[in-house]
Design a protein around this motif. Structure first.
Motif, short mmCIF file in Angstrom:
data_model
loop_
_atom_site.label_atom_id
_atom_site.label_comp_id
_atom_site.label_asym_id
_atom_site.label_seq_id
_atom_site.Cartn_x
_atom_site.Cartn_y
_atom_site.Cartn_z
N LEU A 152 57.62 36.75 41.17
CA LEU A 152 56.56 37.49 40.48
C LEU A 152 55.95 36.66 39.35
N SER A 153 56.81 36.05 38.53
CA SER A 153 56.31 35.25 37.42
C SER A 153 55.53 34.03 37.93
N GLU A 154 55.99 33.43 39.02
CA GLU A 154 55.29 32.28 39.59
C GLU A 154 53.93 32.70 40.15
N THR A 155 53.87 33.88 40.74
CA THR A 155 52.61 34.39 41.26
C THR A 155 51.60 34.63 40.14
N LEU A 156 52.08 35.18 39.03
CA LEU A 156 51.19 35.43 37.88
C LEU A 156 50.68 34.12 37.28
N LEU A 157 51.60 33.17 37.08
CA LEU A 157 51.20 31.88 36.52
C LEU A 157 50.26 31.14 37.45
N LEU A 158 50.56 31.18 38.74
CA LEU A 158 49.71 30.50 39.71
C LEU A 158 48.33 31.14 39.75
N GLY A 159 48.26 32.46 39.58
CA GLY A 159 46.96 33.12 39.56
C GLY A 159 46.07 32.62 38.44
N VAL A 160 46.63 32.43 37.27
CA VAL A 160 45.86 31.92 36.14
C VAL A 160 45.40 30.50 36.41
N CYS A 161 46.29 29.67 36.93
CA CYS A 161 45.94 28.27 37.22
C CYS A 161 44.84 28.19 38.27
N LEU A 162 44.95 28.99 39.31
CA LEU A 162 43.94 28.95 40.37
C LEU A 162 42.60 29.50 39.89
N VAL A 214 41.35 29.05 36.98
CA VAL A 214 40.72 27.94 36.26
C VAL A 214 40.22 26.88 37.24
N LEU A 215 41.05 26.51 38.21
CA LEU A 215 40.68 25.45 39.15
C LEU A 215 39.51 25.86 40.05
N PHE A 244 41.43 46.20 43.23
CA PHE A 244 42.04 46.02 41.91
C PHE A 244 41.02 45.48 40.90
N LEU A 245 40.20 44.52 41.35
CA LEU A 245 39.18 43.95 40.47
C LEU A 245 38.13 44.99 40.08
N TRP A 246 37.77 45.83 41.04
CA TRP A 246 36.79 46.89 40.76
C TRP A 246 37.34 47.89 39.75
N MET A 247 38.64 48.20 39.87
CA MET A 247 39.27 49.16 38.97
C MET A 247 39.55 48.57 37.60
N LEU A 248 39.97 47.28 37.57
CA LEU A 248 40.36 46.64 36.32
C LEU A 248 39.97 45.17 36.37
N PRO A 249 38.75 44.83 35.94
CA PRO A 249 38.26 43.45 36.04
C PRO A 249 39.15 42.38 35.43
N PRO A 250 39.90 42.64 34.34
CA PRO A 250 40.77 41.59 33.79
C PRO A 250 41.82 41.07 34.76
N LEU A 251 42.06 41.80 35.86
CA LEU A 251 43.02 41.32 36.87
C LEU A 251 42.52 40.10 37.61
N VAL A 252 41.30 39.66 37.30
CA VAL A 252 40.74 38.47 37.95
C VAL A 252 41.62 37.25 37.70
N PHE A 253 42.42 37.28 36.63
CA PHE A 253 43.31 36.16 36.33
C PHE A 253 44.57 36.19 37.18
N ILE A 254 44.87 37.32 37.80
CA ILE A 254 46.12 37.47 38.56
C ILE A 254 45.88 37.50 40.06
#
Length: 227
Positions: free
Chosen positions: A33-43, A45-46, A196-206
């Motif tokens: 779970l933690s790796e998925t969250l961190l990877l989401g932020v990295c991706l 940005v990339l 999820f993005l439609w309901m809560l846009p800040p999830l774009v990082f995850i």
């Protein structure tokens, strides 16, 4: 009768052994779970320039597979994979950018109710956009395996064989056509992430990390069925 029962048990045991050999290794759920969250932020940005999204997702899939297999999965290795995936991915990136622009225009026109047959255009746009997204996701998930295959065939140690992307794209088309369940799972994952993005846009990082997890899961499932 006893012989048939024993034969059936042996068949089941052989099948279970084959599936175990091809299944993804067990990992700690909290670490995943933690790796998925961190990877989401990295991706996020990339992939921010959009044209780099195919390379970013290919690097993310390779990174997630390393994590699941228990191999080194540092941010430096993710960056190295991203740089290696860039050559050959530009045409896919620009195609994604162009398709996104066309889809946005179609959705706006259909929503304005000034376009004849707007609902039909909207439905066709969603269908084509979803199909392209699934193909690109599958190609990104197959990039690392194709890269290793091409490097092995050529005897090269280069980081990014130029022919890795065309091969991954061709295999993605075959897999999408033959593995309908896997394709449906990716469509469902994509729809859930968009919801999820439609309901809560800040999830774009995850969301990018969640999509990569879905891509890798479908890939492992397909390998298990082929074994």
């Amino acid at each position: 009768m006893a012989s048939a029962s024993r034969s059936a048990r042996e068949t089941r045991q052989a099948r279970n052994a084959r599936l175990a050999a091809t299944a993804a290794p067990k990992v700690n759920k909290f670490a995943l779970l933690s790796e998925t969250l961190l990877l989401g932020v990295c991706l996020f940005v990339l992939a921010l320039p959009i044209v780099t999204a195919p390379a970013a997702y290919a690097a993310g899939a390779a990174h997630m597979e390393r994590h699941i297999a228990g191999r080194p999965d540092t941010v430096a290795s993710l960056w190295a994979d991203f740089r290696a995936a860039l050559p050959g991915s530009w045409k896919f990136g620009f195609a994604l950018l162009g398709a996104g622009a066309v889809a946005a225009v179609n959705v706006l026109l259909a929503g304005s109710e000034q376009l004849p047959g707007g609902r039909l255009v909207l439905a066709a746009t969603v269908l084509l956009a979803g199909g392209l997204a699934v193909l690109l996701l599958r190609a990104a998930g197959l990039w690392q395996a194709e890269r290793e295959r091409v490097a092995g065939l050529s005897g090269s140690t280069a980081d990014a064989p130029p022919s890795a992307w065309p091969g991954a794209w061709a295999q993605a088309q075959r897999d999408s056509a033959s593995d309908w369940i896997g394709t449906a799972l990716l469509v469902a994952a994509l729809a859930m992430c968009l919801t999820f993005l439609w309901m809560l846009p800040p999830l774009v990082f995850i969301v990018p990390g969640a999509m990569i997890l879905a891509v890798v899961s479908v890939h492992y499932r397909h390998m298990g069925l082929q074994a």
